[in-house]
Design a protein around this motif. Structure first.
Motif, PDB file in Angstrom:
ATOM      1  N   ASN A  30     -31.315  34.059 -17.518  1.00  0.00           N
ATOM      2  CA  ASN A  30     -31.359  33.654 -16.041  1.00  0.00           C
ATOM      3  C   ASN A  30     -29.461  33.885 -16.019  1.00  0.00           C
ATOM      4  O   ASN A  30     -29.549  34.332 -17.148  1.00  0.00           O
ATOM      5  CB  ASN A  30     -31.376  32.103 -15.313  1.00  0.00           C
ATOM      6  N   VAL A  73     -40.381  34.153  -9.125  1.00  0.00           N
ATOM      7  CA  VAL A  73     -38.894  34.919 -10.213  1.00  0.00           C
ATOM      8  C   VAL A  73     -39.369  36.123  -9.542  1.00  0.00           C
ATOM      9  O   VAL A  73     -40.136  36.887 -10.147  1.00  0.00           O
ATOM     10  CB  VAL A  73     -38.552  34.330 -11.126  1.00  0.00           C
ATOM     11  N   ALA A 107     -33.504  37.764 -14.316  1.00  0.00           N
ATOM     12  CA  ALA A 107     -33.135  36.947 -12.983  1.00  0.00           C
ATOM     13  C   ALA A 107     -32.676  37.352 -11.491  1.00  0.00           C
ATOM     14  O   ALA A 107     -31.725  37.451 -11.627  1.00  0.00           O
ATOM     15  CB  ALA A 107     -34.009  35.866 -12.662  1.00  0.00           C
ATOM     16  N   TRP A 124     -37.118  27.070 -17.040  1.00  0.00           N
ATOM     17  CA  TRP A 124     -35.845  27.513 -17.551  1.00  0.00           C
ATOM     18  C   TRP A 124     -35.898  26.911 -18.564  1.00  0.00           C
ATOM     19  O   TRP A 124     -35.529  25.677 -19.313  1.00  0.00           O
ATOM     20  CB  TRP A 124     -34.826  28.092 -16.910  1.00  0.00           C
TER      21      TRP A 124
END
Length: 166
Positions: A30, A73, A107, A124
């Protein structure tokens, strides 16, 4: 985790004998540099998001599908990170050699959550605060993060997860 019709039909013919399957796994990052992991419902271990490639499906396409199905996601595949054979024997006795192709992904949408029966948790994790992972999972993360390196592969005679070299 119900098996696909393809796997069910194949196992009906070969039983628990060794079968090779093409698989994919994702090292999803991310914007904070954290990696996406799922806690598997079959063994309760944390793992990279992964799955079988369906007949006729390209590996990157399978990867995008698997991440969305398991975690909600959406990802963009950034690069091929590696490929290696690893051995799996499931609790029911099914013996498999998985040819795993892994990719580094970014992501781009969605909120990480349990999105199917394959996981009991999704989250995460900072790279310096990962839960216990297999050596093979750590290898995939390391190689995916190495921007300057070509895609990783096992050298002739090199063993991954106990698969003996031929």
């Amino acid at each position: 985790m119900p098996a696909s019709d393809y796997v069910t039909n194949l196992r009906a013919k070969v039983g628990h004998d060794l079968v090779m399957f093409p698989t994919v796994s994702a090292v999803v990052l991310n914007d904070r540099g954290e990696v996406l992991l799922g806690q598997r419902s079959d063994n309760h271990r944390w793992a990279l998001i992964a799955g079988l490639i369906d007949p006729g499906e390209q590996p990157a396409e399978a990867l995008v599908r698997e991440v969305l199905e398991e975690t909600a996601v959406q990802v963009k595949v950034e690069r091929l990170a590696g490929i290696a054979l690893h051995e799996v024997t499931y609790p029911n006795g099914d013996h498999c050699h998985m040819v795993n192709t892994w990719f580094r992904c970014r992501a781009i949408g969605g909120e990480a959550r349990v999105n199917d029966a394959e996981s009991i948790a999704v989250g995460w994790f900072a790279l310096d605060d990962l839960p216990e992972l297999t050596p093979f999972a750590l290898q995939r993360i390391r190689t995916a993060l190495d921007d300057g390196a070509p895609a990783w592969f096992a050298q002739p005679g090199e063993s991954i997860d106990g698969v003996p070299p031929r």
